[in-house]
Design an enzyme around this catalytic site. Structure first.
Site, PDB file in Angstrom:
ATOM      1  N   TRP A 333     -43.088  83.556   2.951  1.00  0.00           N
ATOM      2  CA  TRP A 333     -43.782  84.636   3.669  1.00  0.00           C
ATOM      3  C   TRP A 333     -42.898  85.139   4.813  1.00  0.00           C
ATOM      4  O   TRP A 333     -42.844  86.325   5.108  1.00  0.00           O
ATOM      5  CB  TRP A 333     -45.118  84.122   4.229  1.00  0.00           C
ATOM      6  CG  TRP A 333     -45.797  85.123   5.117  1.00  0.00           C
ATOM      7  CD1 TRP A 333     -46.661  86.107   4.728  1.00  0.00           C
ATOM      8  CD2 TRP A 333     -45.682  85.254   6.536  1.00  0.00           C
ATOM      9  NE1 TRP A 333     -47.081  86.835   5.800  1.00  0.00           N
ATOM     10  CE2 TRP A 333     -46.491  86.336   6.928  1.00  0.00           C
ATOM     11  CE3 TRP A 333     -44.963  84.571   7.513  1.00  0.00           C
ATOM     12  CZ2 TRP A 333     -46.611  86.742   8.258  1.00  0.00           C
ATOM     13  CZ3 TRP A 333     -45.074  84.972   8.835  1.00  0.00           C
ATOM     14  CH2 TRP A 333     -45.890  86.043   9.199  1.00  0.00           C
ATOM     15  N   HIS A 334     -42.157  84.190   5.434  1.00  0.00           N
ATOM     16  CA  HIS A 334     -41.349  84.575   6.583  1.00  0.00           C
ATOM     17  C   HIS A 334     -40.215  85.509   6.200  1.00  0.00           C
ATOM     18  O   HIS A 334     -39.871  86.408   6.965  1.00  0.00           O
ATOM     19  CB  HIS A 334     -40.775  83.334   7.269  1.00  0.00           C
ATOM     20  CG  HIS A 334     -41.777  82.642   8.138  1.00  0.00           C
ATOM     21  ND1 HIS A 334     -42.671  81.730   7.644  1.00  0.00           N
ATOM     22  CD2 HIS A 334     -42.047  82.750   9.461  1.00  0.00           C
ATOM     23  CE1 HIS A 334     -43.437  81.300   8.626  1.00  0.00           C
ATOM     24  NE2 HIS A 334     -43.093  81.905   9.736  1.00  0.00           N
ATOM     25  N   GLY A 335     -39.599  85.277   5.073  1.00  0.00           N
ATOM     26  CA  GLY A 335     -38.484  86.141   4.711  1.00  0.00           C
ATOM     27  C   GLY A 335     -38.170  86.037   3.243  1.00  0.00           C
ATOM     28  O   GLY A 335     -38.384  84.995   2.625  1.00  0.00           O
TER      29      GLY A 335
END
Lengths: 470, 288
Positions: A333-335
């Site tokens: 989700w972060h990257g």
């Protein structure tokens, strides 16, 4: 638009003025929605279209679930379609390029549709607003009451759309959170008054937030620029350790700073946004860390992913697997990069091992407390390397330099920078650890005054918030 | 409203106190910065705000930064910028109100890909910087409280262990090898071409404004002279700045560096003095 820009200051002043004009009270939601769209589309106006599409999909789904669909089957289908639409938007804009890079041979990647997918621009804040959309759909499906006691005004589709558009796009939290759940935010949508503002909380959060971002994070950013290949290969191990801790402090100050600014801005307009950081670096276990770091995301993942997967009620092995799956997805989700997945899996693995060994209950006791705190802080700081460096190979290179980098030099500025600006992060946590009666509460206004002075005189070169890229 | 008022009072009191310290104490006498960018910002701010009447200005990268400006002359300013190149210095001078009589330009192709010049120019010439903050010394980067703290600690450390004039030969060999490796790669031809064209354009503008421009080659170790990058520098500058149109300031002599290209500090003084003699030989003298 950046919170630390003059354009934003102008937008804020004008919006605040218009918002509290009694004659325009019935347009309060509309005023904030308009300001939010200007805020979002200021540098790339075309992105507003995507945001409006996302809002409309979620408002439509939410309305159907709250007021139209009755049978369990239609409700389930509608909710599933809503969640799938959100994930499709997120997947297309955020992960298409990653999939092409991973599965299409390099020679073919720059041709045809693969090339187009490879160059899709990442809309800023997409991870945040799609998650808020999912929260709305799921809350509506579960029948959690999202409306305030408003006499059913939200039955009108136009008003429903307006409120949902406001909920998803409210500018303080639109780009980098905190991720607000529908059932926490929508009941707050009522008329607000100037005398209702909690000035103390607003000022405290804004000064502390801007200080964390502009003084601590932006100054540390210029030191941690060395934490990139090949620059770190020139540095001696003590400086490399300082860089590791420096980035740990920086990412905290950057993100917690943003969240505090968002909370402070929320107070200015009469809205309470959830706390996103609760002194995470005092955690003595990884499970405690995740109840203190990016709380709005971890509670979202717990509520909408971990528990639906069965949580910890499905046997030990499945619980460990659930933890690893949730953290792996949380990492992604972060990257859109496999290094983020590795970061998430690393944390998932630590959580599982900790649970297996029974260390997740946060044992207390002098030496044990210090040891477990040190272990968690070191592991978390090490894991940030997967965030900062673009590949696992570079992380390995960093580790090999850390173990011995013959002839390399120490960097005085890095050592000093991390010591000085990191000290503020340490002091912030120490304040929380102090027993309440020993906290010099009388000094709070003076401390805030000095922090404001440092914002004005000691800010670093403005940098984007790290979490903007997510 | 008592709480906000207390915060405001504390803010104003601290600001006033620091203002007094800056005006009467001048707490950072060195051009010291916490990082590369700030070091350059402080250097440029010093020039624009306090020494814009300089007669001789020297522009270049960290290689030129090692040249001692006081040895070149009492009215010389060194705008050698770390992690950057001469073009940024030229842009600073072009944007400034007063121009020097003489401009010495380093011939080099460093930091073309990762230069920090744009960030520097954006900061120094930002609207609020020019029209608001520049009116108060308090807001100069060199007087940031943390910069003052860093500078104080650094000079205390240097007092305790003064830098030696001697070169660490073992360290030198290692760093020289690294520099030779680095200089074995030619700079990107299109970047180098763009750089030379833009530098020529800005320098031509400055010449039109009455500035006398001399190009000079900073001394480097013999092992560097034969590297592809160094040869590229000579070829590119010879074609973009023909010596017949763009005079060179040639300074003979051997100088010691600590990595093949960066002069040792004492050598920076010696080279500065040699530059001064070379200028004097061409009729350029500076008023004290």
């Amino acid at each position: 638009m950046l919170f630390n820009s003059y354009v934003f200051l102008a937008l804020l002043v004008v919006t605040f003025g218009v918002y509290y004009v009694p004659a325009l009270a019935r347009f309060q939601v509309f005023t904030l929605l308009l300001a939010s769209l200007i805020f979002y589309g200021y540098t790339q106006p075309d992105l507003v279209i995507l945001l409006l599409v996302s809002i409309t999909i979620n408002a439509g789904t939410g309305y159907l679930l709250e007021y139209v669909c009755v049978t369990p089957r239609t409700r389930w289908l509608t909710a599933a379609a809503g969640v799938a639409a959100n994930l499709a938007i997120l997947g297309f804009f955020k992960y298409a390029a990653l999939l092409v890079r991973t599965f299409v041979p390099a020679a073919q990647a720059e041709q045809g549709i693969a090339a187009q997918l490879l160059h899709i621009p990442l809309p800023i804040g997409i991870s945040f607003f799609t998650f808020q959309g999912i929260s709305l759909v799921v809350d509506a499906y579960r029948g959690i009451r999202t409306a305030s006691d408003d006499g059913g005004r939200r039955r009108h589709l136009g008003i429903y759309w307006l409120d949902i558009a406001f909920f998803i796009s409210f500018f303080p939290q639109l780009i980098a959170g905190p991720i607000v759940k529908a059932h926490e935010f929508l009941p707050q949508v009522t008329r607000k008054f100037l005398h209702g503002i909690q000035w103390n909380l607003a000022i405290q959060n804004l000064i502390l937030g801007y200080f964390m971002k502009m003084v601590v994070a932006d100054n540390l950013k210029d030191q941690t620029a060395w934490l990139a290949y090949p620059f770190f290969t020139e540095l001696a191990p003590p400086t490399l350790v300082a860089l590791l801790f420096g980035y740990s402090f920086q990412i905290f100050a950057d993100f917690a700073g943003y969240s505090l600014i968002a909370i402070g801005l929320g107070h200015l307009f009469g809205y309470t946004l959830p706390m996103n950081f609760n002194f995470p670096y005092i955690a003595r276990s990884f499970s405690e860390f995740w109840t203190r770091w990016h709380i709005s995301l971890s509670s979202f993942l717990r509520e909408y992913l971990y528990i639906p997967l069965g949580g910890n009620r499905v046997g030990a092995a499945r619980t460990y697997l659930n933890l690893i799956i949730v953290m792996g997805l949380g990492g992604l989700w972060h990257g859109a990069g496999w290094n983020y997945a590795v970061w998430g899996l690393f944390h998932g693995g630590l959580l599982a091992v900790e649970r297996l060994l029974g260390f997740n209950r946060g044992r207390t006791g002098g030496v044990w407390s210090v040891f477990s705190w040190g272990w968690v802080f070191l592991s978390v700081s090490f894991a940030w390397l997967f965030f900062k460096l673009p590949s696992v190979t570079q992380v390995m290179q960093f580790c090999s330099c850390l173990l011995g980098n013959g002839g390399a030099r120490n960097n005085f500025s890095v050592l000093m920078g991390v010591a000085v600006f990191g000290a503020f992060v340490v002091a912030y946590h120490v304040w929380h650890v102090l027993p309440e009666r020993r906290r010099p509460v009388m000094l709070i206004p003076a401390i805030l005054g000095v922090l404001a002075f440092l914002i004005v005189t000691n800010s670093g070169t403005p940098g984007e918030f790290i979490y903007f890229q997510f | 409203m008592r709480f906000p008022l207390q915060v405001l009072l504390a803010f104003v009191a601290t600001l006033g106190l620091w203002s007094v310290v800056v005006h009467w104490g001048e707490p950072n006498r060195e051009l010291f910065g916490q990082n590369f960018l700030q070091r350059n910002v402080i250097r440029v701010e010093e020039y624009l705000r306090h020494r814009a009447d300089a007669e001789v200005v020297l522009i270049g990268s960290s290689i030129s930064e090692r040249i001692d400006e006081a040895s070149v002359g009492p009215r010389c300013v060194n705008l050698g910028l770390v992690k950057d190149h001469a073009l940024t210095g030229a842009r600073v001078i072009a944007a400034g109100h007063t121009k020097p009589r003489v401009l010495l330009v380093e011939m080099g192709l460093t930091n073309l890909e990762d230069g920090i010049g744009d960030e520097l120019l954006a900061k120094v010439f930002a609207f609020d910087e020019v029209h608001l903050w520049s009116k108060w010394r308090l807001f100069e980067d060199r007087y940031q409280p943390s910069t003052v703290l860093f500078a104080t600690l650094k000079s205390a450390a240097e007092r305790a262990r003064p830098p030696t004039a001697e070169r660490d030969e073992e360290g030198f060999e290692r760093w020289l090898r690294r520099t030779v490796e680095l200089y074995a790669q030619r700079p990107d031809p299109s970047l180098a071409g763009d750089y030379a064209r833009e530098l020529r354009r800005v320098l031509s503008e400055l010449r039109t404004a009455g500035v006398r421009v001399w190009l000079f080659a900073p001394p480097v170790d013999a092992a560097i002279l034969a590297t592809p990058r160094q040869q590229e520098v000579s070829q590119l500058f010879d074609s973009a700045f023909p010596p017949t149109e763009w005079p060179r300031l040639v300074v003979p002599g051997e100088y010691h560096t600590d990595d093949g290209v960066h002069l040792l500090r004492p050598e920076g003084k010696r080279f500065g003095a040699a530059l001064r003699s070379a200028l004097a030989a061409r009729g350029v003298t500076q008023t004290d």
